[in-house]
Design an enzyme around this catalytic site. Structure first.
Site, PDB file in Angstrom:
ATOM      1  N   GLY A  30     -12.038  -3.051   0.168  1.00 47.67           N
ATOM      2  CA  GLY A  30     -11.116  -3.956   0.863  1.00 47.67           C
ATOM      3  C   GLY A  30     -11.726  -4.581   2.103  1.00 47.67           C
ATOM      4  O   GLY A  30     -12.896  -4.354   2.438  1.00 47.67           O
ATOM      5  N   ASP A  81     -11.600   4.751   3.806  1.00 45.32           N
ATOM      6  CA  ASP A  81     -10.996   3.690   2.994  1.00 45.32           C
ATOM      7  C   ASP A  81      -9.817   3.063   3.736  1.00 45.32           C
ATOM      8  O   ASP A  81      -9.252   3.674   4.650  1.00 45.32           O
ATOM      9  CB  ASP A  81     -10.520   4.297   1.664  1.00 45.32           C
ATOM     10  CG  ASP A  81     -10.349   3.260   0.566  1.00 45.32           C
ATOM     11  OD1 ASP A  81     -10.433   2.050   0.848  1.00 45.32           O
ATOM     12  OD2 ASP A  81     -10.126   3.676  -0.588  1.00 45.32           O
ATOM     13  N   LYS A  94      -1.876   2.475  -1.716  1.00 41.00           N
ATOM     14  CA  LYS A  94      -3.162   1.803  -1.863  1.00 41.00           C
ATOM     15  C   LYS A  94      -3.192   1.053  -3.193  1.00 41.00           C
ATOM     16  O   LYS A  94      -2.329   1.235  -4.024  1.00 41.00           O
ATOM     17  CB  LYS A  94      -4.299   2.823  -1.810  1.00 41.00           C
ATOM     18  CG  LYS A  94      -4.442   3.417  -0.394  1.00 41.00           C
ATOM     19  CD  LYS A  94      -5.594   4.405  -0.259  1.00 41.00           C
ATOM     20  CE  LYS A  94      -6.917   3.929  -0.757  1.00 41.00           C
ATOM     21  NZ  LYS A  94      -7.337   2.617  -0.241  1.00 41.00           N
ATOM     22  N   GLU A 103     -10.328   5.022  -6.006  1.00 37.61           N
ATOM     23  CA  GLU A 103     -10.136   5.427  -4.597  1.00 37.61           C
ATOM     24  C   GLU A 103      -9.511   6.814  -4.510  1.00 37.61           C
ATOM     25  O   GLU A 103      -9.852   7.603  -3.630  1.00 37.61           O
ATOM     26  CB  GLU A 103      -9.251   4.400  -3.877  1.00 37.61           C
ATOM     27  CG  GLU A 103      -9.980   3.076  -3.653  1.00 37.61           C
ATOM     28  CD  GLU A 103      -9.089   1.966  -3.111  1.00 37.61           C
ATOM     29  OE1 GLU A 103      -9.635   0.980  -2.617  1.00 37.61           O
ATOM     30  OE2 GLU A 103      -7.849   2.090  -3.198  1.00 37.61           O
ATOM     31  N   LYS A 121      -0.390  -2.168   9.017  1.00 36.55           N
ATOM     32  CA  LYS A 121      -0.227  -1.289   7.851  1.00 36.55           C
ATOM     33  C   LYS A 121       0.719  -0.125   8.119  1.00 36.55           C
ATOM     34  O   LYS A 121       1.087   0.605   7.201  1.00 36.55           O
ATOM     35  CB  LYS A 121      -1.584  -0.750   7.381  1.00 36.55           C
ATOM     36  CG  LYS A 121      -2.628  -1.821   7.102  1.00 36.55           C
ATOM     37  CD  LYS A 121      -2.186  -2.739   6.000  1.00 36.55           C
ATOM     38  CE  LYS A 121      -3.187  -3.823   5.650  1.00 36.55           C
ATOM     39  NZ  LYS A 121      -4.511  -3.396   5.357  1.00 36.55           N
TER      40      LYS A 121
HETATM   41  C1  A5P Z   1      -7.942  -1.544  -2.703  1.00 41.21           C
HETATM   42  O1  A5P Z   1      -7.465  -1.374  -3.976  1.00 41.21           O
HETATM   43  C2  A5P Z   1      -6.952  -1.052  -1.714  1.00 41.21           C
HETATM   44  O2  A5P Z   1      -6.478   0.226  -1.913  1.00 41.21           O
HETATM   45  C3  A5P Z   1      -7.440  -1.220  -0.302  1.00 41.21           C
HETATM   46  O3  A5P Z   1      -7.992  -0.064   0.213  1.00 41.21           O
HETATM   47  C4  A5P Z   1      -6.265  -1.612   0.489  1.00 41.21           C
HETATM   48  O4  A5P Z   1      -5.653  -2.670  -0.198  1.00 41.21           O
HETATM   49  C5  A5P Z   1      -6.639  -2.019   1.902  1.00 41.21           C
HETATM   50  O5  A5P Z   1      -7.286  -3.232   1.905  1.00 41.21           O
HETATM   51  P1  A5P Z   1      -7.568  -4.050   3.220  1.00 41.21           P
HETATM   52  O6  A5P Z   1      -8.514  -3.234   4.034  1.00 41.21           O
HETATM   53  O7  A5P Z   1      -8.199  -5.317   2.724  1.00 41.21           O
HETATM   54  O8  A5P Z   1      -6.269  -4.279   3.889  1.00 41.21           O
END
Ligand code: A5P
Length: 215
Positions: A30, A81, A94, A103, A121
């Site tokens: 991400g 992550d 997620k 993940e 978030k």
């Molecule tokens: C990927 O599938 C997601 O789980 C990401 O870890 C989550 O969407 C966070 O993404 P950003 O860091 O882009 O907000």
């Protein structure tokens, strides 16, 4: 460059400091992890890494961070992550990028699972959509079994061939919903991460400050 980008960078840079020479490291996916990788590369550590997506693997390799397939290592020292939602009790959602199955495997294998995010978030309660990865085999029947779920338009299949979808029904109790989703035949995995998986979260703010939350 947006302020949320500065906030993500601040959280990512703080978490990069947790990695030490000789560690085995799980790299998430991400836009927040995209800030982690250069911070990690700058440290020039001797580490062994696994990646949760092809995008992360590509960026890591370009930065000179070694990435190996996640087949031989049976545990990881740390995984870092992002998340789409972080509830006050440490439950996460997620999979906004469709990478939640890998993940979760990486988070579960890690001694310490560290979440990095900007403050947008943080949520009061987990809310839909909850990302899903479904087997293509029996897809319509699986969706029917789930009830309120739909295939995510335009999402490519996961690196393991799964169909990315979302559960859009109400989320009253994340633990109960997690069990129901996991118990539905044809669901490879869902994007609800139990608080027990999460060691801590680094929350970045646009002014560059970082708050560390433990659950
Ligand atoms: C990927 O599938 C997601 O789980 C990401 O870890 C989550 O969407 C966070 O993404 P950003 O860091 O882009 O907000």
């Amino acid at each position: 460059v947006t302020t949320s980008d500065d906030a993500k960078r601040a959280a990512a840079r703080a978490a990069a400091e947790l990695v030490e020479n000789g560690m085995t490291v799980g790299l998430g996916t991400g836009s927040t992890v995209a800030h982690l990788l250069p911070a990690l590369a700058e440290r020039g550590l001797e580490i062994r890494c696994v990646a949760t997506s092809n995008a992360t693997e590509k960026q890591a390799l370009e930065l000179g961070i070694p990435v190996e397939p996640f087949a031989e290592l049976d545990r990881l020292d740390i995984a870092i992550d992002g998340a789409d939602q972080i509830a006050p009790d440490g439950w996460l959602v997620k999979g906004g990028g469709g990478a939640h199955t890998r993940e979760k495997v990486v988070a579960a294998a890690a001694e310490r699972f560290v979440v990095i995010a900007d403050e947008s978030k943080l949520v009061g309660h987990i809310a839909p959509p909850i990302p899903l990865e479904l087997l293509a085999y029996g897809l319509r029947a699986t969706l029917r079994g789930l009830g309120e779920a739909r295939v995510r338009e335009g999402a490519p299949p996961s690196p393991d061939g799964g169909v990315i979808a979302d559960f859009i029904g109400a989320v009253d109790n994340p633990a109960e919903l997690a069990k129901r989703l996991a118990d539905t035949a044809g669901v490879v995995d869902h994007g609800l991460f139990a608080a027990e998986l999460v060691s801590e979260a680094y929350i970045g703010r646009a002014d560059g400050s970082v708050e560390r939350l433990t659950f």
